[in-house]
Design a protein around this motif. Structure first.
Motif, PDB file in Angstrom:
ATOM      1  N   ARG A 280       3.049  -9.015   5.890  1.00 34.79           N
ATOM      2  CA  ARG A 280       2.173  -8.787   4.748  1.00 34.79           C
ATOM      3  C   ARG A 280       2.782  -9.414   3.493  1.00 34.79           C
ATOM      4  O   ARG A 280       3.986  -9.360   3.281  1.00 34.79           O
ATOM      5  CB  ARG A 280       1.972  -7.284   4.507  1.00 34.79           C
ATOM      6  CG  ARG A 280       1.278  -6.569   5.646  1.00 34.79           C
ATOM      7  CD  ARG A 280       1.116  -5.090   5.323  1.00 34.79           C
ATOM      8  NE  ARG A 280       0.445  -4.383   6.413  1.00 34.79           N
ATOM      9  CZ  ARG A 280      -0.861  -4.329   6.577  1.00 34.79           C
ATOM     10  NH1 ARG A 280      -1.664  -4.943   5.699  1.00 34.79           N
ATOM     11  NH2 ARG A 280      -1.390  -3.687   7.592  1.00 34.79           N
ATOM     12  N   ALA A 282       3.963  -9.301   0.027  1.00 39.70           N
ATOM     13  CA  ALA A 282       4.398  -8.229  -0.881  1.00 39.70           C
ATOM     14  C   ALA A 282       4.636  -8.747  -2.296  1.00 39.70           C
ATOM     15  O   ALA A 282       5.314  -8.108  -3.096  1.00 39.70           O
ATOM     16  CB  ALA A 282       5.672  -7.582  -0.337  1.00 39.70           C
ATOM     17  N   ARG A 332       8.813  -2.507   0.636  1.00 42.27           N
ATOM     18  CA  ARG A 332       8.518  -1.116   0.990  1.00 42.27           C
ATOM     19  C   ARG A 332       7.231  -0.640   0.329  1.00 42.27           C
ATOM     20  O   ARG A 332       6.409   0.052   0.949  1.00 42.27           O
ATOM     21  CB  ARG A 332       9.673  -0.210   0.568  1.00 42.27           C
ATOM     22  CG  ARG A 332      10.980  -0.459   1.332  1.00 42.27           C
ATOM     23  CD  ARG A 332      12.106   0.352   0.738  1.00 42.27           C
ATOM     24  NE  ARG A 332      11.916   1.783   0.966  1.00 42.27           N
ATOM     25  CZ  ARG A 332      12.538   2.731   0.257  1.00 42.27           C
ATOM     26  NH1 ARG A 332      13.345   2.393  -0.737  1.00 42.27           N
ATOM     27  NH2 ARG A 332      12.331   3.997   0.539  1.00 42.27           N
ATOM     28  N   LEU A 333       7.045  -1.007  -0.928  1.00 35.35           N
ATOM     29  CA  LEU A 333       5.833  -0.606  -1.646  1.00 35.35           C
ATOM     30  C   LEU A 333       4.604  -1.197  -0.995  1.00 35.35           C
ATOM     31  O   LEU A 333       3.578  -0.511  -0.816  1.00 35.35           O
ATOM     32  CB  LEU A 333       5.942  -1.047  -3.105  1.00 35.35           C
ATOM     33  CG  LEU A 333       4.773  -0.661  -4.011  1.00 35.35           C
ATOM     34  CD1 LEU A 333       4.632   0.865  -4.099  1.00 35.35           C
ATOM     35  CD2 LEU A 333       4.969  -1.243  -5.414  1.00 35.35           C
ATOM     36  N   ALA A 334       4.676  -2.469  -0.607  1.00 34.65           N
ATOM     37  CA  ALA A 334       3.527  -3.116   0.020  1.00 34.65           C
ATOM     38  C   ALA A 334       3.176  -2.436   1.346  1.00 34.65           C
ATOM     39  O   ALA A 334       2.001  -2.246   1.677  1.00 34.65           O
ATOM     40  CB  ALA A 334       3.824  -4.596   0.242  1.00 34.65           C
ATOM     41  N   ASP A 336       3.909   0.702   2.197  1.00 32.18           N
ATOM     42  CA  ASP A 336       3.413   2.061   1.923  1.00 32.18           C
ATOM     43  C   ASP A 336       1.953   2.044   1.491  1.00 32.18           C
ATOM     44  O   ASP A 336       1.187   2.984   1.769  1.00 32.18           O
ATOM     45  CB  ASP A 336       4.262   2.721   0.841  1.00 32.18           C
ATOM     46  CG  ASP A 336       5.650   3.101   1.339  1.00 32.18           C
ATOM     47  OD1 ASP A 336       5.845   3.140   2.561  1.00 32.18           O
ATOM     48  OD2 ASP A 336       6.536   3.353   0.491  1.00 32.18           O
ATOM     49  N   ASP A 337       1.556   0.961   0.813  1.00 30.37           N
ATOM     50  CA  ASP A 337       0.178   0.859   0.315  1.00 30.37           C
ATOM     51  C   ASP A 337      -0.775   0.258   1.355  1.00 30.37           C
ATOM     52  O   ASP A 337      -1.987   0.232   1.137  1.00 30.37           O
ATOM     53  CB  ASP A 337       0.135  -0.026  -0.938  1.00 30.37           C
ATOM     54  CG  ASP A 337       0.781   0.683  -2.140  1.00 30.37           C
ATOM     55  OD1 ASP A 337       0.965   1.906  -2.062  1.00 30.37           O
ATOM     56  OD2 ASP A 337       1.094  -0.011  -3.122  1.00 30.37           O
ATOM     57  N   ALA A 338      -0.211  -0.231   2.463  1.00 28.76           N
ATOM     58  CA  ALA A 338      -1.057  -0.891   3.466  1.00 28.76           C
ATOM     59  C   ALA A 338      -1.942   0.113   4.174  1.00 28.76           C
ATOM     60  O   ALA A 338      -1.537   1.258   4.417  1.00 28.76           O
ATOM     61  CB  ALA A 338      -0.174  -1.626   4.478  1.00 28.76           C
ATOM     62  N   PRO A 339      -3.175  -0.278   4.548  1.00 26.04           N
ATOM     63  CA  PRO A 339      -4.086   0.647   5.248  1.00 26.04           C
ATOM     64  C   PRO A 339      -3.585   0.926   6.670  1.00 26.04           C
ATOM     65  O   PRO A 339      -2.846   0.147   7.248  1.00 26.04           O
ATOM     66  CB  PRO A 339      -5.415  -0.127   5.264  1.00 26.04           C
ATOM     67  CG  PRO A 339      -5.033  -1.568   5.089  1.00 26.04           C
ATOM     68  CD  PRO A 339      -3.772  -1.573   4.272  1.00 26.04           C
TER      69      PRO A 339
END
Length: 339
Positions: A280, A282, A332-334, A336-339
């Protein structure tokens, strides 16, 4: 013969001011108490190109883990690098470990400038600082603070970096005062504090300075303009990619850089995809090194397990350089926000 205009201001005035206004720093000995050369050396290495507020927690962490130079010398270099992560200029950590081993082999720090200069990672400034503060030798460590004070006291307007030699020559005159030579450690630290708290780069507090009446730049109304700095060369820009691969336990896959070169010996994120995965985007992170700026594109993925034998660490606490920590946090943020 030095020019008459370089007559030193009275050291007693500065030392009296220091006795009343000295900064309380964790590596400084109490007034009247002898300085520990290990503490002086450790702090001086950490303070190279790094501000006091950043250094203080690292110094406390190192001293807790390695209370003596012998304990530091016995630690694996990888552990020392991990403790240093985030402090920057990582060659300092490798030299720190090498120097600790050399000092332990000698049975203690040499008590001469020549002996100190022979140790790994110790240059003229650091040798003079240890000599003056730890061993009361009549030496003057000229850092940026003392350079600025000298440029102003003697009104030296030659632009830097070309003016460094003239400023250093002028600063040496400070040590011609008997009071400075009698207490070289306190005198050096008084100059550090004067530059850090009063003779500041942008807004010098001349009205509070114990040497105000002896300052040529103050008399000429040019204190804030000194030292004159030449134009900075353009900093090159580089780009790269960092891959963040996390497992179900929250561990991240890491690599260790070669011992020498940029981020030498440190744990880092892979620059190429370590496995086939759904990567993904990020975003990107920016970081500025001494000689160039860097934009890292970050790609992140999650797998149930990491490849066998891979270096790994908990993502939240992995001992990473600042630029890698930025990239890991973005990955990590990307995820955590992933569906």
């Amino acid at each position: 013969m030095k020019p008459a205009s370089y007559a030193p201001p009275p050291a007693k005035k500065l030392l009296s001011w220091y006795a009343a206004h000295r900064r309380h720093l964790p590596w400084r000995s109490a007034p009247g108490a002898p300085a520990d050369p290990y503490h002086v050396w450790l702090s001086e290495i950490m303070l190279q190109q790094t501000v006091v507020a950043t250094v203080a927690p690292y110094y406390a962490k190192f001293l807790a883990a390695y209370p003596t130079v012998e304990s530091l010398s016995a630690a694996p270099v990888e552990s020392v690098l991990g403790m240093w992560a985030g402090l920057g200029y990582y060659a300092r950590a490798r030299n720190l470990h090498a120097c600790a081993r050399a000092v332990a082999g000698l049975g203690g720090f040499p008590r001469s400038i020549e002996g100190l200069r022979a140790l790994p990672g110790i240059g003229p400034y650091t040798a003079n600082a240890i000599a003056a503060i730890a061993f009361s030798l009549p030496a003057l460590p000229v850092d940026g603070n003392i350079e600025r004070v000298a440029a102003r006291i003697f009104a030296i307007a030659t632009p830097l970096p070309g003016g460094k030699k003239a400023i250093a020559t002028a600063a040496e005159c400070f040590m011609e005062d008997k009071a400075a030579r009698a207490a070289p450690g306190d005198f050096a630290q008084a100059l550090f504090d004067l530059g850090a708290t009063i003779c500041a780069p942008q807004s010098p507090g001349c009205g509070r300075c114990p040497w105000e009446r002896h300052c040529a730049a103050r008399a000429q109304g040019i204190a804030a303009a000194l030292p004159v700095r030449g134009p900075k060369p353009a900093r090159p820009h580089r780009t790269g990619t960092a891959y963040v691969l996390l497992d179900a336990q929250g561990d991240v896959l890491l690599l260790r850089r070669p011992p020498k070169g940029l981020l030498g010996g440190m744990l880092v994120l892979p620059e190429e995809p370590p496995v086939a995965a759904r990567w993904r985007d990020a975003g990107a992170v920016e970081h500025v090194f001494t000689h160039f700026s860097l934009t890292l594109s970050v790609l992140a993925a999650r797998r149930k397990t990491l490849p066998g034998g891979a270096l790994r660490a908990p993502a939240a606490t992995a001992p990473l350089p600042s630029v890698m920590r930025k990239a890991l946090d973005a990955g990590r943020l990307a995820l955590d926000d992933a569906p």
